[in-house]
Design a protein around this motif. Structure first.
Motif: not given
Ligand code: FES
Length: 173
Positions: A86, A88, A91, A134-135, A137-138
């Motif tokens: 990830c 995002g 992460c 993004c999963f 699961q931030c």
């Molecule tokens: S930024 Fe990685 S799960 Fe949302």
């Protein structure tokens, strides 16, 4: 470790799959799903799409349109194992770039053939490495998915453990 080879599906296997789904609702989608599933490298080569188009009597543009619309379908060979890191914001701030570099070092490649690091497959076709925005699961970031299993709060040590377990797996007979 084994090496997967890029062997196309035989005409008979393709015919069998097409006949199984012919006349059923959503036959093109289900046919493509099974064709990809049966491909050792889990993808739909251009020649296969052409064959499907001819054998099902469906315009190539329509077959190609379906294959490119759904993210499930792959137009490039996929590794036996898939690692998705990830990238995002949550992460990233917890070090996912370093994890992506770690994965690259573990599977033995730095970048894809096109120079990008967002998706590449190792030359032995054992690993495909991808990134995702993004999963969802931030709270458990950084998150890495390996062969469909989500791993949360990943750090280098945890990643090494997961990857070593996979690398030691015996090939299925
Ligand atoms: S930024 Fe990685 S799960 Fe949302």
């Amino acid at each position: 470790m084994e090496t997967l080879t890029n062997t196309p599906l035989s005409g008979e296997v393709l015919d069998e799959i097409i006949e199984k789904h012919r006349g059923r609702p959503g036959m093109l989608l289900t046919t493509l799903e099974e064709v990809q599933e049966k491909n050792p490298l889990k993808y739909l080569p251009c020649e296969t799409l052409t064959e499907v188009s001819k054998k099902m009597n469906i315009p190539y543009t329509q077959v190609y349109g379906v294959a490119t619309f759904y993210s499930y379908f792959n137009l490039k060979p996929q590794g036996k194992h898939t690692v998705v890191v990830c990238r995002g914001t949550a992460c990233h701030t917890k070090g996912s770039k370093a994890l992506l570099d770690d994965v690259a070092a573990i599977v033995g490649i730095g970048r894809g053939a096109d120079g990008s690091d967002s998706s590449y497959t190792t030359s032995d076709n054992l690993f495909t490495v991808r990134t995702v925005a993004c999963f969802g699961q931030c709270a458990q970031s950084p998150v890495v998915e390996v062969d469909g299993v989500i791993h949360s709060n990943v750090n280098t040590q945890k990643l090494l453990k997961i990857m070593n377990r996979i690398k030691k797996e015996k090939p299925k007979k």
